[in-house]
Design a protein around this motif. Structure first.
Motif, mmCIF file in Angstrom:
data_model
loop_
_atom_site.group_PDB
_atom_site.id
_atom_site.type_symbol
_atom_site.label_atom_id
_atom_site.label_comp_id
_atom_site.label_asym_id
_atom_site.label_seq_id
_atom_site.Cartn_x
_atom_site.Cartn_y
_atom_site.Cartn_z
ATOM 1 N N HIS A 68 0.817 -1.224 0.000
ATOM 2 C CA HIS A 68 0.000 0.000 0.000
ATOM 3 C C HIS A 68 0.850 1.274 0.000
ATOM 4 O O HIS A 68 0.378 2.335 -0.371
ATOM 5 N N ARG A 69 2.130 1.177 0.397
ATOM 6 C CA ARG A 69 3.023 2.348 0.392
ATOM 7 C C ARG A 69 3.530 2.673 -1.016
ATOM 8 O O ARG A 69 3.979 3.783 -1.265
ATOM 9 N N THR A 72 -1.633 2.200 -4.970
ATOM 10 C CA THR A 72 -2.817 2.752 -4.322
ATOM 11 C C THR A 72 -3.347 1.772 -3.279
ATOM 12 O O THR A 72 -3.093 0.565 -3.364
ATOM 13 N N GLU A 73 -4.070 2.298 -2.327
ATOM 14 C CA GLU A 73 -4.668 1.441 -1.290
ATOM 15 C C GLU A 73 -5.622 0.423 -1.913
ATOM 16 O O GLU A 73 -5.657 -0.737 -1.519
ATOM 17 N N ARG A 74 -6.377 0.853 -2.903
ATOM 18 C CA ARG A 74 -7.330 -0.036 -3.587
ATOM 19 C C ARG A 74 -6.601 -1.180 -4.285
ATOM 20 O O ARG A 74 -6.997 -2.339 -4.186
ATOM 21 N N ALA A 76 -3.611 -2.352 -3.578
ATOM 22 C CA ALA A 76 -3.018 -3.214 -2.549
ATOM 23 C C ALA A 76 -4.071 -4.137 -1.939
ATOM 24 O O ALA A 76 -3.837 -5.335 -1.736
ATOM 25 N N ARG A 77 -5.256 -3.598 -1.671
ATOM 26 C CA ARG A 77 -6.335 -4.389 -1.075
ATOM 27 C C ARG A 77 -6.800 -5.489 -2.038
ATOM 28 O O ARG A 77 -6.984 -6.643 -1.651
#
Length: 120
Positions: A68-69, A72-74, A76-77
């Motif tokens: 996630h770093r 994007t968070e999306r 990574a999820r």
């Protein structure tokens, strides 16, 4: 020689198309899961190795926590979720049926999208 994510996606497509004589549908589905999981892992490794050299030596679970770093968070999820599903699809247990063709096709689409996103 090392495999490429694109080559593994093509291998999964061939397995799902049923182009291998003498194999069962369950075996082809499980083989496609292995190819897809490996393609996804290659995509993650490329992102993390570019950002932090040497991070490729970590476990995949640790890499997914770091992802996630560097994306994007999306992304990574989604990567964590499909990787977890593929792990279950790769393992054989006598008392489980294994992944269905339709499940593996959905995972194939998802992995293809994620590999492209991670390559950006």
């Amino acid at each position: 020689m090392t495999a490429s994510a694109e080559g593994l996606l093509l291998t999964a497509d061939l397995l799902l198309a049923g182009d291998f004589t003498g194999t069962t549908a369950a075996g082809r589905n499980r083989g496609a899961c292995i190819a897809l999981r490996t393609a996804l892992e290659i995509g993650v490794d490329q992102v993390l190795d570019a950002a932090v050299p040497g991070l490729g030596d970590a476990t995949m679970r640790a890499k997914l926590l770091c992802l996630h770093r560097y994306s994007t968070e999306r992304t990574a999820r989604r990567t964590r979720a499909v990787w977890s599903h593929l792990c279950l699809g790769c393992h054989y247990h006598q008392y489980e049926i294994g992944p269905a063709y339709d499940q593996v096709r959905v995972w194939r689409v998802e992995v293809g999208e994620l590999v492209r996103e991670l390559a950006r």
